[in-house]
Design a protein around this motif. Structure first.
Motif, PDB file in Angstrom:
ATOM      1  N   LYS A  61       0.829  -1.208   0.000  1.00  0.00           N
ATOM      2  CA  LYS A  61       0.000   0.000   0.000  1.00  0.00           C
ATOM      3  C   LYS A  61       0.863   1.258   0.000  1.00  0.00           C
ATOM      4  CE  LYS A  61      -3.899  -2.241   2.173  1.00  0.00           C
ATOM      5  NZ  LYS A  61      -4.734  -2.373   3.356  1.00  0.00           N
ATOM      6  N   ILE A  62       1.951   1.224   0.738  1.00  0.00           N
ATOM      7  CA  ILE A  62       2.881   2.366   0.751  1.00  0.00           C
ATOM      8  C   ILE A  62       3.488   2.559  -0.633  1.00  0.00           C
ATOM      9  CG2 ILE A  62       5.092   3.179   1.675  1.00  0.00           C
ATOM     10  CD1 ILE A  62       4.283   1.818   4.341  1.00  0.00           C
ATOM     11  N   ARG A  63       3.862   1.457  -1.267  1.00  0.00           N
ATOM     12  CA  ARG A  63       4.428   1.515  -2.620  1.00  0.00           C
ATOM     13  C   ARG A  63       3.417   2.095  -3.605  1.00  0.00           C
ATOM     14  NH1 ARG A  63       4.067  -1.238  -7.115  1.00  0.00           N
ATOM     15  NH2 ARG A  63       5.816  -1.314  -8.524  1.00  0.00           N
ATOM     16  N   LYS A  64       2.171   1.626  -3.534  1.00  0.00           N
ATOM     17  CA  LYS A  64       1.131   2.134  -4.428  1.00  0.00           C
ATOM     18  C   LYS A  64       0.939   3.636  -4.234  1.00  0.00           C
ATOM     19  CE  LYS A  64      -2.445  -1.211  -5.649  1.00  0.00           C
ATOM     20  NZ  LYS A  64      -2.653  -0.988  -6.986  1.00  0.00           N
ATOM     21  N   ALA A  65       0.923   4.074  -2.972  1.00  0.00           N
ATOM     22  CA  ALA A  65       0.758   5.497  -2.684  1.00  0.00           C
ATOM     23  C   ALA A  65       1.938   6.305  -3.228  1.00  0.00           C
ATOM     24  CB  ALA A  65       0.610   5.715  -1.188  1.00  0.00           C
ATOM     25  N   ALA A  66       3.145   5.774  -3.071  1.00  0.00           N
ATOM     26  CA  ALA A  66       4.343   6.472  -3.565  1.00  0.00           C
ATOM     27  C   ALA A  66       4.329   6.562  -5.089  1.00  0.00           C
ATOM     28  CB  ALA A  66       5.600   5.770  -3.067  1.00  0.00           C
ATOM     29  N   VAL A  67       3.940   5.472  -5.738  1.00  0.00           N
ATOM     30  CA  VAL A  67       3.873   5.470  -7.202  1.00  0.00           C
ATOM     31  C   VAL A  67       2.816   6.459  -7.673  1.00  0.00           C
ATOM     32  CG1 VAL A  67       3.215   4.074  -9.206  1.00  0.00           C
ATOM     33  CG2 VAL A  67       4.792   3.148  -7.527  1.00  0.00           C
ATOM     34  N   ALA A  68       1.661   6.468  -7.017  1.00  0.00           N
ATOM     35  CA  ALA A  68       0.594   7.400  -7.397  1.00  0.00           C
ATOM     36  C   ALA A  68       1.038   8.848  -7.192  1.00  0.00           C
ATOM     37  CB  ALA A  68      -0.665   7.105  -6.594  1.00  0.00           C
ATOM     38  N   ALA A  69       1.684   9.125  -6.074  1.00  0.00           N
ATOM     39  CA  ALA A  69       2.144  10.489  -5.804  1.00  0.00           C
ATOM     40  C   ALA A  69       3.226  10.914  -6.797  1.00  0.00           C
ATOM     41  CB  ALA A  69       2.667  10.589  -4.376  1.00  0.00           C
ATOM     42  N   GLY A  70       4.193  10.054  -7.024  1.00  0.00           N
ATOM     43  CA  GLY A  70       5.277  10.391  -7.958  1.00  0.00           C
ATOM     44  C   GLY A  70       4.780  10.554  -9.376  1.00  0.00           C
ATOM     45  N   GLY A  71       3.979   9.608  -9.843  1.00  0.00           N
ATOM     46  CA  GLY A  71       3.451   9.691 -11.203  1.00  0.00           C
ATOM     47  C   GLY A  71       2.536  10.885 -11.386  1.00  0.00           C
ATOM     48  N   GLY A  72       1.693  11.134 -10.392  1.00  0.00           N
ATOM     49  CA  GLY A  72       0.785  12.275 -10.473  1.00  0.00           C
ATOM     50  C   GLY A  72       1.523  13.598 -10.477  1.00  0.00           C
ATOM     51  N   THR A  73       2.548  13.690  -9.654  1.00  0.00           N
ATOM     52  CA  THR A  73       3.350  14.917  -9.601  1.00  0.00           C
ATOM     53  C   THR A  73       4.070  15.156 -10.924  1.00  0.00           C
ATOM     54  OG1 THR A  73       3.665  14.660  -7.230  1.00  0.00           O
ATOM     55  CG2 THR A  73       5.235  16.070  -8.390  1.00  0.00           C
ATOM     56  N   LEU A  74       4.628  14.093 -11.478  1.00  0.00           N
ATOM     57  CA  LEU A  74       5.328  14.208 -12.760  1.00  0.00           C
ATOM     58  C   LEU A  74       4.367  14.621 -13.869  1.00  0.00           C
ATOM     59  CD1 LEU A  74       8.197  13.877 -13.769  1.00  0.00           C
ATOM     60  CD2 LEU A  74       7.709  11.490 -14.238  1.00  0.00           C
ATOM     61  N   MET A  75       3.169  14.022 -13.871  1.00  0.00           N
ATOM     62  CA  MET A  75       2.175  14.398 -14.879  1.00  0.00           C
ATOM     63  C   MET A  75       1.731  15.843 -14.713  1.00  0.00           C
ATOM     64  SD  MET A  75      -0.504  11.442 -15.870  1.00  0.00           S
ATOM     65  CE  MET A  75      -1.699  12.566 -16.486  1.00  0.00           C
ATOM     66  N   ALA A  76       1.469  16.266 -13.491  1.00  0.00           N
ATOM     67  CA  ALA A  76       1.034  17.649 -13.252  1.00  0.00           C
ATOM     68  C   ALA A  76       2.127  18.641 -13.644  1.00  0.00           C
ATOM     69  CB  ALA A  76       0.653  17.820 -11.786  1.00  0.00           C
ATOM     70  N   SER A  77       3.366  18.339 -13.293  1.00  0.00           N
ATOM     71  CA  SER A  77       4.482  19.216 -13.672  1.00  0.00           C
ATOM     72  C   SER A  77       4.600  19.299 -15.183  1.00  0.00           C
ATOM     73  CB  SER A  77       5.793  18.697 -13.086  1.00  0.00           C
ATOM     74  OG  SER A  77       5.721  18.635 -11.698  1.00  0.00           O
TER      75      SER A  77
END
Length: 89
Positions: A12-28
Motif C-alpha cells: 500500500k505504501i508503494r502504491k501510494a508512492a507510485v501514485a504520488a510520484g506519477g501524479g506529480t510528474l504528470m502535473a508538472s
C-alpha cells in the motif's frame, strides 16, 4: 514465495508512492506544456503516465498512453520543423 503487492502494508505504501510520484510528474509536465519548454513538458507528462501505468493495467490507460505518445511525436516533429525553418531564414 508469492508477493501480493496491494494487500500488504508495504504494498500500500508503494502504491501510494507510485501514485504520488506519477501524479506529480504528470502535473508538472502539464504545467510545462504551456511554457516555452513544452517538449520537456510532454516528456514529463508521458513519464508520469508511464509510472502510473505500472499500477494500472486498464485498457483505457493504455489507450491514453498511446494517444500521449502520438501527441508527443507530433509535437516533437513540429518543433524540429520550426527549428529548421528558423535556420533556413
Amino acid at each position: 514465495s508469492s508477493r501480493q503487492t496491494g494487500s500488504t502494508r508495504w504494498g500500500k505504501i508503494r502504491k501510494a508512492a507510485v501514485a504520488a510520484g506519477g501524479g506529480t510528474l504528470m502535473a508538472s509536465g502539464a504545467i510545462l506544456m504551456v511554457t516555452p519548454l513544452h517538449p520537456v513538458g510532454h516528456a514529463m507528462a508521458l513519464g508520469g503516465m508511464g509510472i502510473l501505468g505500472t499500477e494500472c493495467e486498464a485498457p483505457r490507460a493504455r489507450e491514453a498512453m498511446n494517444r500521449a505518445k502520438e501527441r508527443f511525436t507530433e509535437t516533437r516533429q513540429a518543433w524540429k520543423d520550426r527549428r529548421m525553418m528558423r535556420k533556413a531564414s
